[in-house]
Design an enzyme around this catalytic site. Sequence first.
Site, PDB file in Angstrom:
ATOM      1  N   GLY A  10       7.185 -42.632 -40.874  1.00 25.63           N
ATOM      2  CA  GLY A  10       6.143 -41.640 -40.894  1.00 25.63           C
ATOM      3  C   GLY A  10       6.815 -40.248 -41.749  1.00 25.63           C
ATOM      4  N   LYS A 210      -0.409 -31.438 -23.681  1.00 28.56           N
ATOM      5  CA  LYS A 210      -0.345 -30.347 -23.981  1.00 28.56           C
ATOM      6  C   LYS A 210      -1.365 -30.056 -25.172  1.00 28.56           C
ATOM      7  CE  LYS A 210       1.912 -30.326 -28.008  1.00 28.56           C
ATOM      8  NZ  LYS A 210       1.361 -29.773 -29.150  1.00 28.56           N
ATOM      9  N   ARG A 275      -1.754 -26.423 -34.386  1.00 30.76           N
ATOM     10  CA  ARG A 275      -3.055 -26.773 -35.458  1.00 30.76           C
ATOM     11  C   ARG A 275      -3.960 -26.975 -34.241  1.00 30.76           C
ATOM     12  NH1 ARG A 275       0.259 -31.570 -38.109  1.00 30.76           N
ATOM     13  NH2 ARG A 275       0.795 -31.883 -35.765  1.00 30.76           N
TER      14      ARG A 275
HETATM   15  N1  LIG Z   1       3.547 -31.044 -37.075  1.00 26.98           N
HETATM   16  C1  LIG Z   1       3.986 -30.536 -35.955  1.00 26.98           C
HETATM   17  O1  LIG Z   1       4.230 -29.201 -35.988  1.00 26.98           O
HETATM   18  C2  LIG Z   1       4.429 -31.439 -34.753  1.00 26.98           C
HETATM   19  C3  LIG Z   1       5.346 -31.092 -33.990  1.00 26.98           C
HETATM   20  C4  LIG Z   1       5.881 -31.975 -33.191  1.00 26.98           C
HETATM   21  C5  LIG Z   1       5.349 -33.023 -32.775  1.00 26.98           C
HETATM   22  N2  LIG Z   1       4.518 -33.418 -33.839  1.00 26.98           N
HETATM   23  C6  LIG Z   1       3.570 -34.721 -33.572  1.00 26.98           C
HETATM   24  O2  LIG Z   1       4.275 -35.595 -34.360  1.00 26.98           O
HETATM   25  C7  LIG Z   1       3.184 -36.693 -34.864  1.00 26.98           C
HETATM   26  C8  LIG Z   1       3.235 -36.862 -36.242  1.00 26.98           C
HETATM   27  O3  LIG Z   1       2.749 -35.672 -36.875  1.00 26.98           O
HETATM   28  P1  LIG Z   1       2.945 -35.275 -38.217  1.00 26.98           P
HETATM   29  O4  LIG Z   1       2.687 -33.687 -38.072  1.00 26.98           O
HETATM   30  O5  LIG Z   1       3.983 -35.707 -38.678  1.00 26.98           O
HETATM   31  O6  LIG Z   1       1.600 -35.797 -38.964  1.00 26.98           O
HETATM   32  P2  LIG Z   1       0.564 -34.976 -40.027  1.00 26.98           P
HETATM   33  O7  LIG Z   1      -0.550 -34.612 -38.808  1.00 26.98           O
HETATM   34  O8  LIG Z   1       1.129 -34.135 -40.801  1.00 26.98           O
HETATM   35  O9  LIG Z   1      -0.170 -36.184 -40.444  1.00 26.98           O
HETATM   36  C9  LIG Z   1      -0.219 -36.733 -41.855  1.00 26.98           C
HETATM   37  C10 LIG Z   1       0.565 -38.040 -41.767  1.00 26.98           C
HETATM   38  O10 LIG Z   1      -0.433 -39.078 -41.693  1.00 26.98           O
HETATM   39  C11 LIG Z   1      -0.298 -40.098 -42.611  1.00 26.98           C
HETATM   40  N3  LIG Z   1      -1.432 -40.927 -42.607  1.00 26.98           N
HETATM   41  C12 LIG Z   1      -2.608 -40.619 -43.005  1.00 26.98           C
HETATM   42  N4  LIG Z   1      -3.386 -41.858 -43.025  1.00 26.98           N
HETATM   43  C13 LIG Z   1      -2.574 -42.834 -42.560  1.00 26.98           C
HETATM   44  C14 LIG Z   1      -2.613 -44.435 -42.218  1.00 26.98           C
HETATM   45  N5  LIG Z   1      -3.929 -44.674 -42.574  1.00 26.98           N
HETATM   46  N6  LIG Z   1      -1.700 -44.970 -41.727  1.00 26.98           N
HETATM   47  C15 LIG Z   1      -0.417 -44.415 -41.697  1.00 26.98           C
HETATM   48  N7  LIG Z   1       0.072 -42.863 -41.805  1.00 26.98           N
HETATM   49  C16 LIG Z   1      -1.409 -42.289 -42.340  1.00 26.98           C
HETATM   50  C17 LIG Z   1       0.081 -39.338 -43.716  1.00 26.98           C
HETATM   51  O11 LIG Z   1       0.594 -40.085 -44.787  1.00 26.98           O
HETATM   52  C18 LIG Z   1       0.983 -38.197 -43.455  1.00 26.98           C
HETATM   53  O12 LIG Z   1       2.157 -38.690 -43.305  1.00 26.98           O
HETATM   54  C19 LIG Z   1       2.118 -36.362 -34.207  1.00 26.98           C
HETATM   55  O13 LIG Z   1       1.989 -37.220 -32.993  1.00 26.98           O
HETATM   56  C20 LIG Z   1       2.399 -35.096 -33.678  1.00 26.98           C
HETATM   57  O14 LIG Z   1       1.493 -34.667 -32.669  1.00 26.98           O
HETATM   58  C21 LIG Z   1       3.894 -32.681 -34.781  1.00 26.98           C
HETATM   59  O1  LIG Z   2       0.504 -27.913 -34.360  1.00 30.83           O
HETATM   60  P1  LIG Z   2       0.159 -28.940 -33.215  1.00 30.83           P
HETATM   61  O2  LIG Z   2      -0.884 -28.494 -32.302  1.00 30.83           O
HETATM   62  O3  LIG Z   2      -0.195 -30.427 -33.216  1.00 30.83           O
HETATM   63  O4  LIG Z   2       1.328 -28.719 -32.482  1.00 30.83           O
HETATM   64  C1  LIG Z   2       2.609 -28.832 -32.765  1.00 30.83           C
HETATM   65  C2  LIG Z   2       3.814 -29.394 -32.184  1.00 30.83           C
HETATM   66  O5  LIG Z   2       3.396 -30.188 -31.155  1.00 30.83           O
HETATM   67  C3  LIG Z   2       4.367 -28.046 -31.431  1.00 30.83           C
HETATM   68  O6  LIG Z   2       5.412 -28.144 -30.496  1.00 30.83           O
END
Ligand SMILES: NC(=O)c1ccc[n+]([C@@H]2O[C@H](COP(=O)([O-])OP(=O)(O)OC[C@H]3O[C@@H](n4cnc5c(N)ncnc54)[C@H](O)[C@@H]3O)[C@@H](O)[C@H]2O)c1
Ligand SMILES: O=P(O)(O)OC[C@H](O)CO
Length: 355
Positions: A10, A210, A275
């Site tokens: 990812g 959450k 977000r």
């Molecule tokens: N962004 C944050 O602040 C944050 C913080 C903690 C946890 N998370 C969690 O981490 C996880 C990943 O979130 P993120 O922020 O890295 O992703 P993101 O929300 O930035 O999503 C975009 C990603 O999805 C991919 N994507 C799009 N279409 C796709 C497909 N068909 N198959 C596979 N991948 C595809 C894109 O290439 C890109 O890498 C989520 O569960 C999120 O809740 C996010």
């Molecule tokens: O931006 P959100 O709402 O996907 O939250 C990001 C992280 O999960 C915060 O800890």
Amino acid sequence: MLNLKVSVIGSGNWGSAIAKIVAENAAENRDMFETDVRMWVFEELVAGQKLTEIINTQHENVKYLPGIKLPSNVVAVPDLLDAVEDANLLVFNVPHQFLPRICSQLKGKVPSTVRAVSCIKGVEVSGDGITIIADYISQELGIYCGALSGANLAPEVAQEKFSETTIAYKVPDPSDSIDARVVRTLFHRPYFHVNVVADVAGVSLCGALKNIVALASGFVDGMAWGDNAKAAIIRRGLLEMTKFGREFFPECKASTFTEESCGVADVITSCSGGRNNKLGAALIKTRRPIFELEEELLKGQKAQGVTTAQEVHEFLERRGKLEDFPLFTAVHDIIFSGLDSYALPQILEDVEQKY
Ligand SMILES: NC(=O)c1ccc[n+]([C@@H]2O[C@H](COP(=O)([O-])OP(=O)(O)OC[C@H]3O[C@@H](n4cnc5c(N)ncnc54)[C@H](O)[C@@H]3O)[C@@H](O)[C@H]2O)c1
Ligand SMILES: O=P(O)(O)OC[C@H](O)CO
């Protein structure tokens, strides 16, 4: 020398931030890890150029984590099987709706000795069953998987602003070279403090649920109801999160929800700068279709609360438990059934005595 090979699956906002952390630690702990960290990238063109090529030459994920230099030992790989080949430790970090396809591609191709940590915040629901992501990965791939979750907005972590996180990891085999110390070494940074616990279900559920609460707090922002209303939503949200854990995952520890970064702290941060919160506010202000708004506001990033609200609603409905989770149910109904968000106080008042 352990020479553990680590691959991150990812490369979104959080995927890239975590790859940065892991690569910094791999470079500093050569007795434990191979220096290069492969990062699987769902290939796409950005201004006519492959994203993997941009990452490998400019060392920046210009689409999903712009403005942050990635260490040069993060190696972007477009082919999933190439990305995981010979890896000892897999770090899963994709929006949860894409995981089933990824697992189906990996099924039967990963040795059972491989270990994993899921940084994904979501759940898998099928029929009247619900599975935390770490268990889903374990079941699909036949490998042990722990969970990382905390109050971690990716852009702040990537800028190396101080935060904390929780990792749930129970060493599955006493002879494993990958133990809690190794896992902590891979993720802990001076600016990113890791606490390792054993409660995989609790840590995973906090991260998933959450996001529903953060949508509700976004509704509060959209209605300009202020801080008291937001605090009320956070309180009620936490009650439903812990009730959900107690009822459907009795192995969860209550302290995970209150004492760890993945619990109250993540609810607070997500209900401020997340977000899901932003999308919830935009929904109330515009009443436009949620996935259209998500695409427009987040530009390819995903707000996991929307699909999680749908999945949790489907699960609770099948179990006949919707009324026991009025906030989760209202979030679903406001997004998908046109329920008026101004009805929230009335809905929550009607069920107050159930807690
Ligand atoms: N962004 C944050 O602040 C944050 C913080 C903690 C946890 N998370 C969690 O981490 C996880 C990943 O979130 P993120 O922020 O890295 O992703 P993101 O929300 O930035 O999503 C975009 C990603 O999805 C991919 N994507 C799009 N279409 C796709 C497909 N068909 N198959 C596979 N991948 C595809 C894109 O290439 C890109 O890498 C989520 O569960 C999120 O809740 C996010
Ligand atoms: O931006 P959100 O709402 O996907 O939250 C990001 C992280 O999960 C915060 O800890």
